[in-house]
Design a protein around this motif. Structure first.
Motif, PDB file in Angstrom:
ATOM      1  N   VAL A 138      47.626  20.922  43.139  1.00  0.00           N
ATOM      2  CA  VAL A 138      46.733  21.938  43.684  1.00  0.00           C
ATOM      3  C   VAL A 138      45.461  22.014  42.844  1.00  0.00           C
ATOM      4  O   VAL A 138      44.356  22.145  43.387  1.00  0.00           O
ATOM      5  CB  VAL A 138      47.438  23.310  43.715  1.00  0.00           C
ATOM      6  CG1 VAL A 138      46.488  24.394  44.218  1.00  0.00           C
ATOM      7  CG2 VAL A 138      48.690  23.247  44.579  1.00  0.00           C
ATOM      8  N   TYR A 169      47.437  24.093  49.210  1.00  0.00           N
ATOM      9  CA  TYR A 169      48.221  24.806  48.201  1.00  0.00           C
ATOM     10  C   TYR A 169      49.592  24.166  47.961  1.00  0.00           C
ATOM     11  O   TYR A 169      50.413  24.723  47.221  1.00  0.00           O
ATOM     12  CB  TYR A 169      48.399  26.268  48.621  1.00  0.00           C
ATOM     13  CG  TYR A 169      47.128  27.109  48.544  1.00  0.00           C
ATOM     14  CD1 TYR A 169      46.043  26.706  47.772  1.00  0.00           C
ATOM     15  CD2 TYR A 169      47.023  28.314  49.238  1.00  0.00           C
ATOM     16  CE1 TYR A 169      44.893  27.475  47.693  1.00  0.00           C
ATOM     17  CE2 TYR A 169      45.870  29.099  49.163  1.00  0.00           C
ATOM     18  CZ  TYR A 169      44.806  28.671  48.394  1.00  0.00           C
ATOM     19  OH  TYR A 169      43.663  29.436  48.310  1.00  0.00           O
ATOM     20  N   MET A 210      51.743  30.393  42.503  1.00  0.00           N
ATOM     21  CA  MET A 210      50.372  30.679  42.919  1.00  0.00           C
ATOM     22  C   MET A 210      49.535  31.158  41.728  1.00  0.00           C
ATOM     23  O   MET A 210      48.392  30.721  41.533  1.00  0.00           O
ATOM     24  CB  MET A 210      50.370  31.723  44.037  1.00  0.00           C
ATOM     25  CG  MET A 210      50.925  31.230  45.358  1.00  0.00           C
ATOM     26  SD  MET A 210      49.821  30.018  46.139  1.00  0.00           S
ATOM     27  CE  MET A 210      50.802  29.540  47.559  1.00  0.00           C
ATOM     28  N   ILE A 215      45.629  31.222  42.074  1.00  0.00           N
ATOM     29  CA  ILE A 215      45.549  31.689  43.459  1.00  0.00           C
ATOM     30  C   ILE A 215      46.120  33.096  43.538  1.00  0.00           C
ATOM     31  O   ILE A 215      47.240  33.350  43.082  1.00  0.00           O
ATOM     32  CB  ILE A 215      46.350  30.764  44.401  1.00  0.00           C
ATOM     33  CG1 ILE A 215      45.831  29.324  44.308  1.00  0.00           C
ATOM     34  CG2 ILE A 215      46.281  31.266  45.845  1.00  0.00           C
ATOM     35  CD1 ILE A 215      46.808  28.298  44.839  1.00  0.00           C
TER      36      ILE A 215
END
Length: 612
Positions: A138, A169, A210, A215
């Motif tokens: 990612v 992602y 994440m 993210i």
């Protein structure tokens, strides 16, 4: 904007009864019309009631012109802005303006108002797609994306395509049947990244994943307000996300100004309406081409997935051949002639389009990394095969007939790749006409698959190669010839395609793309033929290099035999025959390790060299 949608989003199907993957329904006070393309003309005729009028795309007026010419001068045309793209909305607005008509964004979807038993939303978990299958991190994808944003003087990208969110992602899901995607949006800026999803789908593991990638997870419904914030240059990560990103070494700065990038073919009008139109870069998503250019890990995975898938298809043909002989007295896959008449089988013994496709799924399900089908299997016998995207239903499907052509177009999702293959077979005595048609389709299939062409060549230029053998006999087909295919993602993937349609000119083919090779011929009320392999575009080693462009060619990665008794070999050139024998030889060698002795014996017979 997805080709396949979840059950609760099949509004056009609910209101019209038409189940095809492409189409538009228009309902006025007095009329109901449905537009669809050539793949679905026959299907739409069968599924639409007499309250509906079928509008054939390419033959009848387009929906915007029809509305402009047939609705009152001051008509208001309502649309759910979440379900129409920027391109489509702007086209309609332009056409309507000539007649003082207007496009109205409804506050709710009017179909939902009358859909009393609409399925509830499903809460399916977000799954991390491991790097060993994704091939790129990612971090690397975001770095490349932000470099593209900088080059285009854009400070943010709105990602709407579900497969693009999943690819960027490195996540997968199961919110849409056959497509391992998640209902989600993403926004990426030069210094931040956001993931909009129903938070109940996000486990602690995914949330931590994440965070480690810089993210921030936000609620699905927050995307509309965040797009407004993006437009006013006020979209920022939360303080906790900034702290985490900073601890991971991610450079976090205050929001910068610039254009906002939105793909006009994918971005829904609801989000676009929140932006300042003069500050939007309406251009194809930079993720579309990046996703289409497979990395070496994805290519290896696709090749391996297609080998296992090919073994499943051969096992299915072996089983089907035996069943048709034993149950119906068919002459079988290899012999031409009348079979032995047998008593009509009982309901429990008979073979139907659905029961045999279930068996094919079972063979696939036994293979390593299987995660489900990649689309509903098209299992079609006789006249049903003339319906290009026929979808058999258990209650109404046909029984197999040894004296009719049988077409099956199918594929699977494996953790390391997505597959799509079509073969057409006959277990009785094919007519000379059926053989001639099959051979013409095969010749087009071979011609395209063997093409060499300079860099910069697009799919519209190549499309004719698959059609010329059919055109010589006055035959043709109403669908495109090839589409990209995902890596454990959507079975239909752009931005490239091989087709007669103008949009096939938009993106040239490039090395490391995937594309299908699937010409066909369909005779209404009689039979249908299609042959499909997945190809990888690769650099070609040519004797010369005119214009220093570099040249490309294709590599087949699909492995399953073509039926010898359907081929009129007198119509094949020596080059075509050599290719066919070489391909069949590779099938034997590649698939043998995955088959038992009886299956290998069947495959050896099916791939015996055809003498010149």
């Amino acid at each position: 904007m997805s080709e396949y949608v979840s059950a609760r989003d099949k509004r056009r199907e609910f209101v019209s009864g038409f189940t095809g993957s492409a189409g538009l329904a228009l309902i006025t006070q007095k009329q109901a019309l449905l537009w669809t393309d050539g793949r679905y003309f026959l299907q739409a005729i069968q599924q639409l009631s007499d309250q509906w009028k079928l509008m054939r795309i390419g033959e009848d007026p387009s929906e915007d012109l029809w509305m402009a010419d047939n609705l009152p001068a001051d008509a208001a045309v309502g649309v759910d802005p979440w379900c129409v793209s920027v391109d489509t909305a702007q086209k309609w607005i332009h056409t309507f303006s000539k007649k003082q008509q207007k496009l109205v964004q409804t506050s709710t979807n009017l179909v939902d108002e009358v859909w009393k038993n609409r399925p509830p939303p499903e809460i399916n978990p977000v799954i991390i797609h491991p790097l060993e299958y994704a091939g790129r991190s990612v971090e690397d994808k975001l770095k490349t994306l932000r470099a593209k944003l900088s080059r285009e003087k854009a400070h943010g990208l709105i990602v709407v395509g579900l497969d693009e969110v999943a690819w960027l992602y490195n996540i997968r899901g199961s919110d849409v049947s056959y497509c391992p995607v998640v209902h989600a949006f993403a926004i990426v800026t030069l210094n931040s990244a956001f993931f909009y999803v129903e938070k109940r789908k996000v486990s602690d593991e995914v949330r931590l994943y994440m965070e480690k990638n810089g993210i921030e997870v936000r609620d699905y419904s927050a995307v509309i307000t965040d797009v407004s914030s993006l437009a006013s240059n006020q979209l920022n990560m939360s303080s906790s996300s900034i702290d985490i990103a900073g601890s991971n070494g991610t450079k976090v700065e205050s929001q910068s100004s610039g254009l906002i990038w939105a793909d006009p073919a994918q971005c829904c009008y609801a989000l676009y309406s929140k932006l300042n139109s003069d500050e939007v870069l309406l251009q194809q998503s930079p993720l579309a081409l990046a996703k289409a250019l497979k990395n070496s890990v994805e290519l290896d995975g696709l090749k391996n997935a297609h080998i296992r898938d090919g073994a499943a298809v051969v096992q299915y043909l072996v089983w089907l051949d035996k069943q048709l002989q034993e149950t119906y007295g068919a002459s079988g896959y290899f012999l031409e002639g009348d079979g032995v008449r047998k008593p009509k089988p009982s309901d429990s013994e008979k073979l139907t389009e659905v029961s045999v496709s279930d068996k094919l799924e079972a063979f696939r399900a036994s293979k390593k990394h299987f995660r489900g089908l990649s689309f509903p299997t098209i299992s079609s016998v006789g006249p049903n095969a003339a319906i290009i995207h026929y979808g058999p239903q258990a209650e109404t499907c046909a029984e197999l007939d040894p004296e009719s052509m049988y077409l099956f177009d199918s594929g699977a999702q494996y953790l390391d790749g997505t597959t799509d293959i079509t073969r057409t077979v006959h277990f009785g005595l094919p007519s000379a006409h059926e053989k001639a048609c099959y051979t013409a389709v095969l010749k087009g299939h071979i011609t395209l698959g063997n093409a060499r062409f300079p860099n910069g060549t697009n799919g519209q230029q190549l499309d004719i190669l698959a059609r010329v053998p059919l055109w010589k006999d006055g035959l043709d087909y109403l669908h495109g010839t090839g589409h990209g295919i995902g890596s454990f993602l959507n079975v239909h993937e752009g931005p490239h395609l091989i087709s007669f349609r103008p949009r096939a000119r938009n993106v040239p083919l490039q090395a490391s793309m995937t594309v299908t090779d699937e010409p066909g011929y369909y005779e209404d009320g009689a039979f249908g033929i299609r042959l499909e392999n997945v190809l990888i575009v690769k650099n070609a080693d040519t004797k010369f290099n005119f214009g220093d462009k570099g040249y490309l060619s294709f590599e087949h990665i699909t492995w399953a035999p073509y039926q010898r008794k359907l081929i009129n070999t007198s119509l094949l050139t020596s080059e075509e025959l050599d290719w066919l024998n070489s391909y069949h030889s590779k099938c034997r060698d590649i698939l043998a390790p995955y088959l038992d002795e009886s299956e290998k014996a069947w495959l050896n017979k099916a791939t015996e060299p055809i003498p010149a």
